[in-house]
Design a protein around this motif. Sequence first.
Motif, short mmCIF file in Angstrom:
data_model
loop_
_atom_site.label_atom_id
_atom_site.label_comp_id
_atom_site.label_asym_id
_atom_site.label_seq_id
_atom_site.Cartn_x
_atom_site.Cartn_y
_atom_site.Cartn_z
N LYS A 224 0.81 5.11 0.24
CA LYS A 224 -0.12 6.12 0.74
C LYS A 224 0.51 7.50 0.64
O LYS A 224 1.56 7.76 1.23
CB LYS A 224 -0.49 5.80 2.19
N PHE B 208 -2.73 0.33 -4.29
CA PHE B 208 -2.36 -1.02 -3.88
C PHE B 208 -1.71 -1.76 -5.04
O PHE B 208 -2.25 -1.81 -6.15
CB PHE B 208 -3.60 -1.77 -3.40
N SER C 114 -4.38 6.27 -1.37
CA SER C 114 -3.70 4.97 -1.24
C SER C 114 -3.84 4.17 -2.52
O SER C 114 -4.94 4.07 -3.09
CB SER C 114 -4.29 4.18 -0.07
N LYS D 162 0.85 -1.18 0.00
CA LYS D 162 0.00 0.00 0.00
C LYS D 162 0.89 1.24 0.00
O LYS D 162 1.67 1.46 0.93
CB LYS D 162 -0.90 -0.02 1.24
N THR E 262 -0.24 -5.04 3.35
CA THR E 262 -1.59 -5.39 3.79
C THR E 262 -1.99 -6.75 3.24
O THR E 262 -1.62 -7.11 2.12
CB THR E 262 -2.61 -4.32 3.34
#
Length: 329
Positions: free
Chosen positions: A7, A66, A64, A5, A114
């Motif tokens: 961010k 991914f 964010s 992730k 994550t």
Amino acid sequence: MKWKKFKIKTVTEAEDIIISTLYDIGLEGAQIEDKVPLTAAEKEQMFVDILPDGPEDDGIAWLSFFVEETEDGRLQVNGEDTDEKAVMASVRKELEELRAFCDIGEGSIEVEETEDIDWINNWKQYFHQFYIDDLLVIPSWETVEEEDQGKMVLHIDPGTAFGTGMHETTQLCIRQLKKYVTPDTVLLDVGTGSGILGILALMFGAQRVVGTDLDICAVEAVRENLESNHIDPENFEMMIGNIITEKEIQDRVGYGCYDIVAANILADVLVALSPVIVNQMKPGGIYITSGIIDDKEAVVVEAVKAAGLEVLEVAHQGEWVGVTARKPV
């Protein structure tokens, strides 16, 4: 599966341009966190009557992105292998180029790892079988216990549509259906969602159900729940569209042909629905409504009366209200 992730701390005015820029380098699908107040249109789409006041907008946004991580630690961007260092370098380069001609705020980047989460099914851990009076409501992934054999059982899985039966408004409607459904009942379920009210009407003995909804997901949810409860899908017809504003849907649903109309939706929607739906009801037809927070009770009751219906009962459960009315013969 794991994900990296990335961010980014930025400002709300730069959200769109950063998302678009990073999309071009293979970072797709941004999660946005900011304190920008919701618009009236956004609130309408959230299917809630009351939203708590949010914090004051400070102009800060977190974006964010991914990136899929393989078992050996490699990252996948645009179908090609890369690594965290390379992704960070690409993002920083794009942000610095943007900074040259627009305010992107701090532009800092945090990286987290994550686990993959099945958002569609994750809620199931909180939904277990329960009773509504003498009716057992059980999700499709659980089994009926020995002591519950022989009880009336509703198997329900809302999928991505609304309606498990746990909410007070659904229970208020269910109790009214039990009172008024007969073997001759033809029922219209406005905002059918998972189909819970229409399916229960058929289980209570109704002849036929027509359901309408704005969300195409309701079609599959209803189909699956009919199958789970061994109900002939020929007895439950689904239509997608807005019965309040779309004449085509009103025509397809039909006029003066429903013994019961059930609508478990928002109070403001019920106000707009009532003068329309009276045309779909038979003389003497029953109008069962809920989704009404208690401070909207008077508004809905007044709208129901203004539509020419006689209020039969106003029921309460917690802070929620159900209004049942009849069309004059």
